[in-house]
Design an enzyme around this catalytic site. Structure first.
Site, PDB file in Angstrom:
ATOM      1  N   ASP A  56       0.898  -1.109  -0.006  1.00  0.00           N
ATOM      2  CA  ASP A  56       0.054  -0.004  -0.099  1.00  0.00           C
ATOM      3  C   ASP A  56       0.940   1.274  -0.085  1.00  0.00           C
ATOM      4  O   ASP A  56       1.818   1.217   0.654  1.00  0.00           O
ATOM      5  CB  ASP A  56      -0.762   0.020   1.307  1.00  0.00           C
ATOM      6  CG  ASP A  56      -1.652   1.272   1.033  1.00  0.00           C
ATOM      7  OD1 ASP A  56      -2.683   1.418   0.426  1.00  0.00           O
ATOM      8  OD2 ASP A  56      -1.284   2.007   2.179  1.00  0.00           O
ATOM      9  N   TYR A  61       2.250  10.280   1.232  1.00  0.00           N
ATOM     10  CA  TYR A  61       3.295   9.962   1.747  1.00  0.00           C
ATOM     11  C   TYR A  61       4.701  10.254   1.252  1.00  0.00           C
ATOM     12  O   TYR A  61       5.064   9.876   0.149  1.00  0.00           O
ATOM     13  CB  TYR A  61       3.223   8.279   1.644  1.00  0.00           C
ATOM     14  CG  TYR A  61       2.214   7.661   2.387  1.00  0.00           C
ATOM     15  CD1 TYR A  61       1.344   8.123   3.350  1.00  0.00           C
ATOM     16  CD2 TYR A  61       2.036   6.147   2.061  1.00  0.00           C
ATOM     17  CE1 TYR A  61       0.287   7.671   3.841  1.00  0.00           C
ATOM     18  CE2 TYR A  61       0.698   5.680   2.523  1.00  0.00           C
ATOM     19  CZ  TYR A  61       0.035   6.221   3.630  1.00  0.00           C
ATOM     20  OH  TYR A  61      -1.305   5.534   4.094  1.00  0.00           O
ATOM     21  N   LYS A  86      -4.102   5.807  -3.158  1.00  0.00           N
ATOM     22  CA  LYS A  86      -5.044   6.696  -2.806  1.00  0.00           C
ATOM     23  C   LYS A  86      -5.361   7.874  -3.742  1.00  0.00           C
ATOM     24  O   LYS A  86      -4.473   8.275  -4.426  1.00  0.00           O
ATOM     25  CB  LYS A  86      -4.792   7.030  -1.285  1.00  0.00           C
ATOM     26  CG  LYS A  86      -4.338   5.486  -0.251  1.00  0.00           C
ATOM     27  CD  LYS A  86      -4.469   5.769   0.948  1.00  0.00           C
ATOM     28  CE  LYS A  86      -3.864   4.684   1.739  1.00  0.00           C
ATOM     29  NZ  LYS A  86      -2.596   4.306   1.716  1.00  0.00           N
TER      30      LYS A  86
END
Length: 340
Positions: A56, A61, A86
């Protein structure tokens, strides 16, 4: 370390299955503590070598850094793996400094712009493919929508973007076969009940709300997942570190009542000769809605430690003892017992 025969679980009603242990990409991008690119890529390589198939990442990030690292490490090795990223944040280049404080060490020179609209979701997905250097991802999560991130008033217009266009974009991507599963990735379960009211989803990445320390999402959220055929990936199984000997809970210093509860749980674990982190890592999988537990190691060595905890036998009697002492929420599924 050779490959391990990890249990595999299905993702909702999709054709995907994942190893019950996954690898999260936030720590690799340098949240709170710096991680070199070499160490980060070596950690992904070690996970592949160990037999982990679920990975993931997210644009947030390291402001793109995690996606670059994950894509570089997985490129040419995607067969048999499941990759999620995401949507909901677009990244824009900055010239000098970030507009607000952040927790990333050495992020890429971008800042985030929230956008949950139809066009925002589509652009976010396409941008992620570019950063990853890959032609596909398997799961798309709507990232950090909800009151916890945006506040009561700030979330309303963003939720409206999802309702009036963003959800349609996700359905088009999934129903057209571009991605295989859609969901939300958040730290609060309440917004996921709103998502169920909006439509059908395959899987939710929920951080910190169904752990050995906290089962606040058990009902109505987890029970609704079972009824609606949705799976749960449990992020943050160590509750920000408090369950691995740290002092942090929910990204802040743990209050005394949490410290006392952790001590009580650890006392039970010691009775059975089980390290607290091993119990914390394996606990979420006692619930049938959970398909994966997603820790975020910072190095191959940390990953090896996590795998050692994963392989530690945990007797079902340990969960029963915790329940008897009131250290698990009523109705928590326990292996070998029928939940009341």
């Amino acid at each position: 370390m050779g490959a391990i025969a990890f249990e595999k679980r299905k993702v909702g009603r999709t054709g995907l299955d994942v190893t019950a242990l996954g690898l999260g990409g936030a720590s690799l991008a340098g949240i709170f503590t710096g991680v070199s690119e070499e160490t980060a890529r070596s950690t992904v390589a070690r996970a592949l070598q160990a037999g982990i198939t679920y990975f993931d990442t997210a644009p947030q990030y390291g402001y793109g850094r995690s996606e670059h690292i994950m894509g570089n490490a997985l490129r040419g090795k995607r067969e048999g793996t499941v990759l999620s990223t995401k949507v909901g944040r677009l990244l824009k280049p900055i010239k000098d400094s970030w507009a607000k404080p952040h927790n990333w060490v050495d992020p890429l020179p971008f800042d985030e712009l929230y956008d949950y609209s139809y066009d925002g979701i589509m652009r976010s997905f396409e941008d992620s493919l570019q950063r990853l250097g890959l032609n596909a991802v398997d799961i798309l999560y709507v990232h950090d929508i909800g009151v916890m991130t945006h506040g009561e008033e700030g979330n309303k217009p963003l939720w409206n973007q999802l309702v009036t266009g963003g959800y349609k974009a996700l359905r088009e991507l999934r129903d057209g076969g571009t991605v295989k599963a859609i969901g939300l990735g958040v730290n609060e379960w309440q917004v996921l009940m709103d998502a169920f009211a909006l439509g059908d989803w395959d899987v939710f990445l929920l951080a910190g709300r169904y752990t050995l320390l906290e089962q606040t999402s058990l009902d109505p959220f987890m029970t609704t997942c079972l009824k609606r055929g949705a799976s749960v990936v449990v992020g943050g199984p160590f509750n920000s570190g408090i369950l691995v000997g740290g002092s942090t809970w929910n990204y802040a210093k743990a209050p005394e009542d949490v410290v006392r509860r952790v001590a009580a749980i650890e006392t039970v674990c010691k009775e059975f000769g089980v390290p607290l982190p091993a119990a914390a890592l394996q606990f979420p999988l006692t619930h049938p809605a959970v398909c994966n537990v997603l820790p975020g190691p910072r190095s191959p060595e940390e990953l090896d430690g996590i795998i050692d905890w994963w392989k530690t036998p945990v007797p079902s009697e340990l969960w029963t003892r915790l329940a008897d002492k009131g250290l698990l929420a009523p109705g928590t599924p326990i292996p070998g017992e029928v939940a009341g």
